[in-house]
Design a protein around this motif. Sequence first.
Motif, PDB file in Angstrom:
ATOM      1  N   ASN A 163       0.809  -1.231   0.000  1.00 53.29           N
ATOM      2  CA  ASN A 163       0.000   0.000   0.000  1.00 53.29           C
ATOM      3  C   ASN A 163       0.839   1.276   0.000  1.00 53.29           C
ATOM      4  OD1 ASN A 163      -2.570  -1.113  -0.196  1.00 53.29           O
ATOM      5  ND2 ASN A 163      -2.641  -1.517   1.994  1.00 53.29           N
ATOM      6  N   ASP A 164       1.917   1.266  -0.735  1.00 55.98           N
ATOM      7  CA  ASP A 164       2.760   2.448  -0.898  1.00 55.98           C
ATOM      8  C   ASP A 164       2.111   3.338  -1.962  1.00 55.98           C
ATOM      9  OD1 ASP A 164       4.659   4.331  -1.704  1.00 55.98           O
ATOM     10  OD2 ASP A 164       6.321   2.913  -1.628  1.00 55.98           O
ATOM     11  N   PRO A 165       1.597   4.521  -1.579  1.00 54.41           N
ATOM     12  CA  PRO A 165       0.908   5.366  -2.551  1.00 54.41           C
ATOM     13  C   PRO A 165       1.802   5.829  -3.702  1.00 54.41           C
ATOM     14  CG  PRO A 165       1.181   6.527  -0.475  1.00 54.41           C
ATOM     15  CD  PRO A 165       1.620   5.115  -0.243  1.00 54.41           C
ATOM     16  N   THR A 222      -7.016   6.349  -8.119  1.00 55.79           N
ATOM     17  CA  THR A 222      -8.006   6.567  -7.065  1.00 55.79           C
ATOM     18  C   THR A 222      -7.519   5.964  -5.753  1.00 55.79           C
ATOM     19  OG1 THR A 222      -9.801   6.617  -8.671  1.00 55.79           O
ATOM     20  CG2 THR A 222     -10.407   6.166  -6.386  1.00 55.79           C
ATOM     21  N   GLU A 223      -6.979   4.763  -5.830  1.00 57.09           N
ATOM     22  CA  GLU A 223      -6.445   4.116  -4.625  1.00 57.09           C
ATOM     23  C   GLU A 223      -5.297   4.927  -4.038  1.00 57.09           C
ATOM     24  OE1 GLU A 223      -4.288  -0.089  -3.353  1.00 57.09           O
ATOM     25  OE2 GLU A 223      -5.321   0.031  -5.282  1.00 57.09           O
ATOM     26  N   ALA A 224      -4.388   5.372  -4.891  1.00 53.84           N
ATOM     27  CA  ALA A 224      -3.248   6.163  -4.421  1.00 53.84           C
ATOM     28  C   ALA A 224      -3.706   7.488  -3.818  1.00 53.84           C
ATOM     29  CB  ALA A 224      -2.267   6.407  -5.564  1.00 53.84           C
ATOM     30  N   ALA A 225      -4.703   8.119  -4.437  1.00 51.29           N
ATOM     31  CA  ALA A 225      -5.231   9.392  -3.920  1.00 51.29           C
ATOM     32  C   ALA A 225      -5.845   9.183  -2.536  1.00 51.29           C
ATOM     33  CB  ALA A 225      -6.258   9.971  -4.884  1.00 51.29           C
ATOM     34  N   GLU A 226      -6.557   8.085  -2.372  1.00 50.60           N
ATOM     35  CA  GLU A 226      -7.159   7.789  -1.068  1.00 50.60           C
ATOM     36  C   GLU A 226      -6.094   7.566  -0.001  1.00 50.60           C
ATOM     37  OE1 GLU A 226      -9.695   4.474  -1.989  1.00 50.60           O
ATOM     38  OE2 GLU A 226     -11.260   5.775  -2.821  1.00 50.60           O
ATOM     39  N   LEU A 227      -4.897   7.154  -0.432  1.00 46.66           N
ATOM     40  CA  LEU A 227      -3.785   6.963   0.499  1.00 46.66           C
ATOM     41  C   LEU A 227      -2.945   8.223   0.659  1.00 46.66           C
ATOM     42  CD1 LEU A 227      -2.694   3.379  -0.595  1.00 46.66           C
ATOM     43  CD2 LEU A 227      -3.769   4.019   1.571  1.00 46.66           C
ATOM     44  N   GLY A 228      -3.377   9.320   0.000  1.00 45.84           N
ATOM     45  CA  GLY A 228      -2.727  10.614   0.202  1.00 45.84           C
ATOM     46  C   GLY A 228      -1.787  11.077  -0.890  1.00 45.84           C
TER      47      GLY A 228
END
Length: 90
Positions: free
Chosen positions: A25-27, A56-62
């Motif tokens: 889960n490394d953005p 989208t996943e990366a954005a949700e992780l910041g």
Amino acid sequence: PFCRSPMHEDDEVELVKVQKRVDANDPVAIEYLARVYFFGGYGVEKDAPRAMKLWTEAAELGSIEAHFMIGNRYHYGDVIAQNYTKAIHH
């Protein structure tokens, strides 16, 4: 593609390294993989819908970079329907 990690000439080795970071889960890695799918590279076929899911996943992780790329996609309407409200949101 990541700081302090030596580049390999083999695309498959690079993708394995990136996928390992994505699995953690490394953005930054997720956003990077999204670009690979969007623009093509490392022997991967272009897949814009997959890129959008990863951004989208990366954005949700910041990831700011992922927000930027999503915003551009909405602004230009080149992958999804043009939507200035969503473009500004990202």
